[in-house]
Write a protein that holds these residues in place. Structure first.
Motif, PDB file in Angstrom:
ATOM      1  N   ILE A  68       0.806  -1.081   0.059  1.00  0.00           N
ATOM      2  CA  ILE A  68      -0.064  -0.016  -0.079  1.00  0.00           C
ATOM      3  C   ILE A  68       0.992   1.198  -0.071  1.00  0.00           C
ATOM      4  CG2 ILE A  68      -2.091   1.198   1.200  1.00  0.00           C
ATOM      5  CD1 ILE A  68      -2.463  -1.706   0.369  1.00  0.00           C
ATOM      6  N   PRO A  69       0.969   1.941  -1.245  1.00  0.00           N
ATOM      7  CA  PRO A  69       1.789   3.009  -1.281  1.00  0.00           C
ATOM      8  C   PRO A  69       1.746   4.011  -0.185  1.00  0.00           C
ATOM      9  CG  PRO A  69       1.148   2.558  -3.702  1.00  0.00           C
ATOM     10  CD  PRO A  69       0.309   1.712  -2.386  1.00  0.00           C
ATOM     11  N   GLU A  70       0.481   4.449   0.108  1.00  0.00           N
ATOM     12  CA  GLU A  70       0.204   5.491   0.844  1.00  0.00           C
ATOM     13  C   GLU A  70       0.702   5.486   2.525  1.00  0.00           C
ATOM     14  OE1 GLU A  70      -3.668   3.916   0.079  1.00  0.00           O
ATOM     15  OE2 GLU A  70      -1.931   4.333  -1.175  1.00  0.00           O
ATOM     16  N   ARG A  71       0.751   4.240   2.662  1.00  0.00           N
ATOM     17  CA  ARG A  71       1.008   3.572   4.127  1.00  0.00           C
ATOM     18  C   ARG A  71       2.312   3.010   4.201  1.00  0.00           C
ATOM     19  NH1 ARG A  71      -3.195   3.277   7.644  1.00  0.00           N
ATOM     20  NH2 ARG A  71      -1.294   1.917   8.968  1.00  0.00           N
ATOM     21  N   GLY A  72       3.102   2.649   2.809  1.00  0.00           N
ATOM     22  CA  GLY A  72       4.259   2.043   2.992  1.00  0.00           C
ATOM     23  C   GLY A  72       4.458   0.560   3.735  1.00  0.00           C
ATOM     24  N   CYS A  73       3.370  -0.113   3.647  1.00  0.00           N
ATOM     25  CA  CYS A  73       3.344  -1.195   4.218  1.00  0.00           C
ATOM     26  C   CYS A  73       2.631  -2.316   3.281  1.00  0.00           C
ATOM     27  CB  CYS A  73       2.577  -1.217   5.612  1.00  0.00           C
ATOM     28  SG  CYS A  73       1.059  -1.037   5.515  1.00  0.00           S
ATOM     29  N   LEU A  74       2.741  -3.586   3.768  1.00  0.00           N
ATOM     30  CA  LEU A  74       2.160  -4.819   3.110  1.00  0.00           C
ATOM     31  C   LEU A  74       0.870  -5.209   3.839  1.00  0.00           C
ATOM     32  CD1 LEU A  74       3.547  -6.967   1.355  1.00  0.00           C
ATOM     33  CD2 LEU A  74       3.863  -8.312   3.137  1.00  0.00           C
ATOM     34  N   ALA A  75      -0.016  -5.269   2.945  1.00  0.00           N
ATOM     35  CA  ALA A  75      -1.553  -5.732   3.135  1.00  0.00           C
ATOM     36  C   ALA A  75      -1.986  -7.029   2.474  1.00  0.00           C
ATOM     37  CB  ALA A  75      -2.494  -4.548   2.598  1.00  0.00           C
ATOM     38  N   ILE A  76      -2.899  -7.700   3.052  1.00  0.00           N
ATOM     39  CA  ILE A  76      -3.351  -8.678   2.657  1.00  0.00           C
ATOM     40  C   ILE A  76      -4.578  -8.535   1.575  1.00  0.00           C
ATOM     41  CG2 ILE A  76      -4.578 -11.017   3.207  1.00  0.00           C
ATOM     42  CD1 ILE A  76      -3.259 -10.366   6.186  1.00  0.00           C
ATOM     43  N   LYS A  77      -4.290  -9.373   0.427  1.00  0.00           N
ATOM     44  CA  LYS A  77      -5.370  -8.984  -0.618  1.00  0.00           C
ATOM     45  C   LYS A  77      -6.505  -9.954  -0.093  1.00  0.00           C
ATOM     46  CE  LYS A  77      -2.271  -9.052  -4.579  1.00  0.00           C
ATOM     47  NZ  LYS A  77      -1.907  -9.702  -5.846  1.00  0.00           N
ATOM     48  N   PRO A  78      -7.706  -9.378  -0.230  1.00  0.00           N
ATOM     49  CA  PRO A  78      -9.150 -10.041  -0.189  1.00  0.00           C
ATOM     50  C   PRO A  78      -9.358 -11.081  -0.989  1.00  0.00           C
ATOM     51  CG  PRO A  78      -9.561  -7.781  -0.783  1.00  0.00           C
ATOM     52  CD  PRO A  78      -8.017  -7.839  -0.611  1.00  0.00           C
ATOM     53  N   CYS A  79      -8.740 -12.202  -1.062  1.00  0.00           N
ATOM     54  CA  CYS A  79      -9.144 -13.288  -2.096  1.00  0.00           C
ATOM     55  C   CYS A  79      -9.001 -14.460  -1.131  1.00  0.00           C
ATOM     56  CB  CYS A  79      -8.098 -13.285  -3.075  1.00  0.00           C
ATOM     57  SG  CYS A  79      -6.443 -13.508  -2.481  1.00  0.00           S
ATOM     58  N   ASP A  80      -9.315 -15.727  -1.984  1.00  0.00           N
ATOM     59  CA  ASP A  80      -9.015 -16.950  -1.271  1.00  0.00           C
ATOM     60  C   ASP A  80      -7.668 -17.363  -1.378  1.00  0.00           C
ATOM     61  OD1 ASP A  80     -11.738 -17.588  -1.132  1.00  0.00           O
ATOM     62  OD2 ASP A  80     -12.027 -18.530  -2.969  1.00  0.00           O
ATOM     63  N   GLY A  81      -7.100 -18.234  -0.409  1.00  0.00           N
ATOM     64  CA  GLY A  81      -5.689 -18.516  -0.224  1.00  0.00           C
ATOM     65  C   GLY A  81      -5.411 -20.025  -0.769  1.00  0.00           C
ATOM     66  N   LEU A  82      -4.448 -20.567  -0.278  1.00  0.00           N
ATOM     67  CA  LEU A  82      -4.026 -21.786  -0.429  1.00  0.00           C
ATOM     68  C   LEU A  82      -5.007 -22.777   0.360  1.00  0.00           C
ATOM     69  CD1 LEU A  82      -0.191 -21.455  -0.017  1.00  0.00           C
ATOM     70  CD2 LEU A  82      -1.454 -21.679  -2.230  1.00  0.00           C
ATOM     71  N   PRO A  83      -5.260 -24.022  -0.081  1.00  0.00           N
ATOM     72  CA  PRO A  83      -5.826 -24.973   0.808  1.00  0.00           C
ATOM     73  C   PRO A  83      -4.948 -25.560   2.066  1.00  0.00           C
ATOM     74  CG  PRO A  83      -5.777 -25.811  -1.545  1.00  0.00           C
ATOM     75  CD  PRO A  83      -4.949 -24.823  -1.401  1.00  0.00           C
ATOM     76  N   ILE A  84      -5.434 -25.438   3.051  1.00  0.00           N
ATOM     77  CA  ILE A  84      -4.779 -25.632   4.223  1.00  0.00           C
ATOM     78  C   ILE A  84      -5.059 -27.157   4.799  1.00  0.00           C
ATOM     79  CG2 ILE A  84      -4.298 -25.144   6.631  1.00  0.00           C
ATOM     80  CD1 ILE A  84      -4.902 -22.303   6.035  1.00  0.00           C
ATOM     81  N   LEU A  85      -4.041 -28.012   5.137  1.00  0.00           N
ATOM     82  CA  LEU A  85      -4.427 -29.278   5.860  1.00  0.00           C
ATOM     83  C   LEU A  85      -4.074 -29.192   7.420  1.00  0.00           C
ATOM     84  CD1 LEU A  85      -2.538 -31.630   3.182  1.00  0.00           C
ATOM     85  CD2 LEU A  85      -4.926 -31.093   3.353  1.00  0.00           C
ATOM     86  N   HIS A  86      -5.296 -29.571   7.822  1.00  0.00           N
ATOM     87  CA  HIS A  86      -5.199 -29.722   9.477  1.00  0.00           C
ATOM     88  C   HIS A  86      -4.857 -31.079   9.919  1.00  0.00           C
ATOM     89  CE1 HIS A  86      -6.623 -25.421   9.351  1.00  0.00           C
ATOM     90  NE2 HIS A  86      -7.545 -25.935   8.320  1.00  0.00           N
ATOM     91  N   GLU A  87      -5.034 -31.175  11.500  1.00  0.00           N
ATOM     92  CA  GLU A  87      -4.748 -32.266  12.096  1.00  0.00           C
ATOM     93  C   GLU A  87      -6.002 -33.231  11.406  1.00  0.00           C
ATOM     94  OE1 GLU A  87      -4.442 -29.464  13.865  1.00  0.00           O
ATOM     95  OE2 GLU A  87      -2.509 -29.781  14.790  1.00  0.00           O
TER      96      GLU A  87
END
Length: 179
Positions: A105-124
């Motif tokens: 985010i240029p005006e904040r100079g930091c990293l933000a999370i994109k609002p989208c689906d991510g990777l499939p996560i495997l749980h126990e």
């Protein structure tokens, strides 16, 4: 005197013979039955995989919401985010994940999370149907088949490649292939 020594030796011999004969009828304690060979490389890699996915999950779900942006608490800069994910993912893969699912985010100079689906996560809970293919001492591939994800008859195989990097197992590659 010689009679006493012979009697004592005979009694000791008889006791040893009886102990030997009846030892199969005496249940052994668990400590004598179980050898402490330690967990197998597959078990260690599996545990590391679950921890890596927990790390991924925490990066994208532990965030502060500021001015309409989701800012991860685990990496406000690209470098910090890659360093955090590199604890459980090979560095090139961690970089690819950060580049795909975050933005600067240029005006904040930091990293933000994109609002989208991510990777499939495997749980126990996903582990019992998981299959394991040990390639060699440093490479293990875990895979799971999913059906009916996008249409009633579809079938996908999700593969998680684990690689041993000196002192720990890390996720080195991910793939989701239509079968």
């Amino acid at each position: 005197m010689p009679y006493k020594k012979t009697l004592i030796l005979s009694l000791i011999s008889a006791a040893l013979c009886l102990a030997f004969v009846f030892s199969s009828f005496i249940p052994a304690s668990p400590s004598t039955c179980i050898t402490d060979a330690g967990p197998s490389p597959e078990e260690i890699a599996l545990e590391a995989m679950v921890k890596s996915f927990k790390l991924y999950h925490s990066f994208f779900n532990d965030f502060d919401y500021q001015q309409g942006y989701q800012l991860s608490r685990h990496g406000i800069t690209r470098e910090a985010a890659i360093e955090y994910l590199s604890l459980g993912f090979e560095t090139e893969l961690a970089t690819a994940i950060i580049d795909e699912y975050t933005w600067i985010i240029p005006e904040r100079g930091c990293l933000a999370i994109k609002p989208c689906d991510g990777l499939p996560i495997l749980h126990e809970g996903d582990l019992p149907p998981l299959t394991c293919n040990r390639i060699n001492d440093r490479n293990i591939v875990f895979s799971e088949e999913f059906t009916g994800c996008y249409s009633p008859n579809d079938r996908y195989v999700y593969r998680v490649e684990m690689k041993y990097y000196g002192n720990r197992w890390k996720i080195s590659a991910l793939s989701l292939d239509k079968q």
